[in-house]
Design a protein around this motif. Structure first.
Motif, PDB file in Angstrom:
ATOM      1  N   LEU A 295       0.819  -1.213   0.000  1.00  0.00           N
ATOM      2  CA  LEU A 295       0.000   0.000   0.000  1.00  0.00           C
ATOM      3  C   LEU A 295       0.852   1.261   0.000  1.00  0.00           C
ATOM      4  O   LEU A 295       0.390   2.327  -0.381  1.00  0.00           O
ATOM      5  N   ASP A 296       2.101   1.150   0.457  1.00  0.00           N
ATOM      6  CA  ASP A 296       2.941   2.354   0.454  1.00  0.00           C
ATOM      7  C   ASP A 296       3.879   2.377  -0.749  1.00  0.00           C
ATOM      8  O   ASP A 296       4.852   3.107  -0.774  1.00  0.00           O
TER       9      ASP A 296
ATOM     10  N   ARG B 278      -0.456  -2.046   7.457  1.00  0.00           N
ATOM     11  CA  ARG B 278      -0.621  -2.024   5.993  1.00  0.00           C
ATOM     12  C   ARG B 278       0.059  -3.236   5.361  1.00  0.00           C
ATOM     13  O   ARG B 278      -0.448  -3.820   4.405  1.00  0.00           O
TER      14      ARG B 278
ATOM     15  N   LEU C 258      -5.889   2.490   8.494  1.00  0.00           N
ATOM     16  CA  LEU C 258      -5.964   1.452   7.469  1.00  0.00           C
ATOM     17  C   LEU C 258      -7.022   1.808   6.441  1.00  0.00           C
ATOM     18  O   LEU C 258      -6.840   1.577   5.242  1.00  0.00           O
TER      19      LEU C 258
ATOM     20  N   ALA D  41      -5.678   4.206   3.953  1.00  0.00           N
ATOM     21  CA  ALA D  41      -4.728   3.595   3.020  1.00  0.00           C
ATOM     22  C   ALA D  41      -5.433   2.650   2.045  1.00  0.00           C
ATOM     23  O   ALA D  41      -5.041   2.530   0.889  1.00  0.00           O
TER      24      ALA D  41
END
Lengths: 168, 323
Positions: A163-164, B198, B248, B251
């Motif tokens: 996700l990053d 994440r 979360l 994201a």
């Protein structure tokens, strides 16, 4: 025959929430007709609204509130602390002062409601157990054993980006 | 600004720049001399040392709370954990997973591949996707070297530690670890916890599970609330679960489309032959702590007994998230 009905009843119970779960909307969000962000929006919910969960699909909850029902992403709500537990917490706070000023901060080890796990001091004072480490190492799984078990459980690896945005 | 002050500032800036440059060249020299990799440059430890640190810390946690005496369970958790770990960028670490006999709700990631989850946490999980999410979070801490970085920051700043780092690795590593498994008592930065969340979601998804198991577990923790004693340490060392859910959500929401639905296989139960976890024996109280204990001498529920009338420690939200 009994087995068949048993399985059927189990399946029906599993598909249905055991008891109505109450949630509170945590931040303003839309309520969707289907569990997809692209679907029609049936209502706009305000923070603080409460509703009842009537189903689940992936990250989505099916919610009924104020005469409408629809879907929202679960991280937009919070489940209410169960009544029984709230009662336990009130008991824990003990005195009338405790009730007035809320539960006492749980800084000590014996005022808790019974379950006491590892705490800071246990960790600070912990010493190495060679025997336990030997056991831990003995239970280790090889890559092959892990992959074999995963495939037997119907799992297959998927490509999903972090996700990053960092590389795999 | 007068001229004298300007000159003085200029000189100070030059000294600062020179100081940084010389420190940098020493570090680089040391690193390249012994042929260490990029990760070493970040943490000051090579992978072998990182594993040694983690093994020591994990062994200390096991000294405080031993493995649950259920060989089948331990093998199962190792297979699930290793499969999830294979989906991350350090698949060849010596991954070890264990369920420890503590009724508290928590999990620990020691550097180099050691993951311990309490029986208290294990028993509130409804399915293997939730287990994968929890293990994925811990694996995230390890692959991103969160604990070892924090330990370095707190230990390596003293002049003595710097000397030891050059001259005596064993001494340096001992300083780094500190007493007991204190790194787990202190906890990490919030940002490291959010990052591990994440990663946990993504690793579970890569392993073929529903990505949302970790979110369901966080909902369970949030619904238990901060006054739940079994969550005392977890709440002290982590951001509030509600805040973790919000982070979360931020994201995930824009990326929902990239996640496969995944599977939610059943989870193996702890063998019925294994007695319920014993509460940790309180450490001897000293000073102010002793006073607090006297004041709070509430009758404790017997170890292993369920929390009270109407409370089902494992059953919260099971109706929604259960099998």
């Amino acid at each position: 025959m009994f087995k068949f009905w048993g399985a059927l009843i189990t399946a029906a119970l599993a598909a249905m929430p055991a008891a109505a779960e109450q949630v509170v909307v945590e931040r303003d969000t839309a309520l969707y007709a289907e569990p997809r962000l692209e679907s029609a929006q049936v209502a706009q919910l305000k923070k603080g609204a409460d509703g009842e969960v009537i189903g689940k699909s992936g990250a989505w909850l099916n919610l009924k509130l104020q005469g409408v029902s629809g879907w929202l992403l679960s991280f937009n709500v919070r489940f209410q602390v169960k009544q029984a537990e709230a009662a336990e917490s009130a008991k824990e706070s003990g005195s009338a002062l405790g009730r007035l000023f809320g539960p006492r901060r749980s800084v000590n080890v014996t005022s808790t409601i019974g379950i006491r796990g590892l705490e800071e001091d246990d960790l600070r004072q912990a010493s190495f157990s060679a025997e336990q480490m030997r056991q831990l190492e003995q239970y280790a799984a090889t890559r092959e054993a892990a992959a074999e078990r995963a495939h037997a459980a119907g799992l297959a690896a998927e490509r999903v980006e972090y996700l990053d945005g960092r590389p795999q | 600004m007068n001229l004298r002050l300007k000159i003085w500032l200029g000189a100070a800036a030059a000294v600062a720049v020179l100081g940084v440059a010389s420190a940098a060249s020493i570090d680089l020299g040391r690193i390249f001399d012994v042929g260490r990799d990029l990760a070493t440059a970040a943490t000051g430890l090579d992978e072998k040392e990182e594993i040694a640190v983690g093994r020591e810390i994990a062994g200390r946690v096991l000294g405080a709370a031993p493995l649950v005496a259920d060989a089948e369970l331990q093998s199962y958790v190792n297979r699930v954990g290793r499969w999830v770990a294979q989906q991350a960028e350090r698949p060849d670490l010596p991954w070890r997973f264990g369920v420890i006999d503590s009724p508290g709700i928590n999990a620990f990631a020691a550097p180099g591949g050691y993951v311990l989850i309490t029986r208290g946490l294990y028993e509130i999980l409804d399915n293997e996707a939730q287990l994968a999410g929890v293990l994925g979070h811990e694996i995230g801490h390890i692959v991103r070297r969160h604990h070892i970085t924090v330990m370095q920051k707190s230990a390596a700043v003293s002049a003595g530690a710097r000397l030891a780092q050059r001259d005596n690795r064993a001494q340096f590593i001992n300083n780094l670890i500190g007493t007991g498994a204190e790194v787990f008592a202190r906890g990490l930065d919030k940002s490291a916890e959010y990052e591990a969340d994440r990663i946990g979601i993504v690793l579970a998804a890569r392993a073929g599970y529903s990505p949302y198991g970790l979110i369901e577990v966080l909902h369970k923790l949030a619904a238990r609330g901060a006054s739940d004693a079994s969550l005392a340490l977890l709440f002290k060392t982590h951001p509030q679960p509600g805040e973790r859910l919000s982070q979360l959500g931020d994201a995930l929401t824009p990326r929902m489309g990239q996640f496969p639905a995944g599977r939610e296989p059943g989870i193996r139960q702890v063998s019925a032959d294994v007695p319920p976890p014993a509460a940790q024996q309180p450490v001897p109280a000293q000073g102010a702590r002793a006073l607090q204990q006297d004041e709070g001498a509430a009758p404790a529920v017997r170890p292993g007994q369920k929390g009270g009338i109407g409370v089902d420690p494992g059953g919260i939200l099971r109706g929604i998230f259960g099998r």
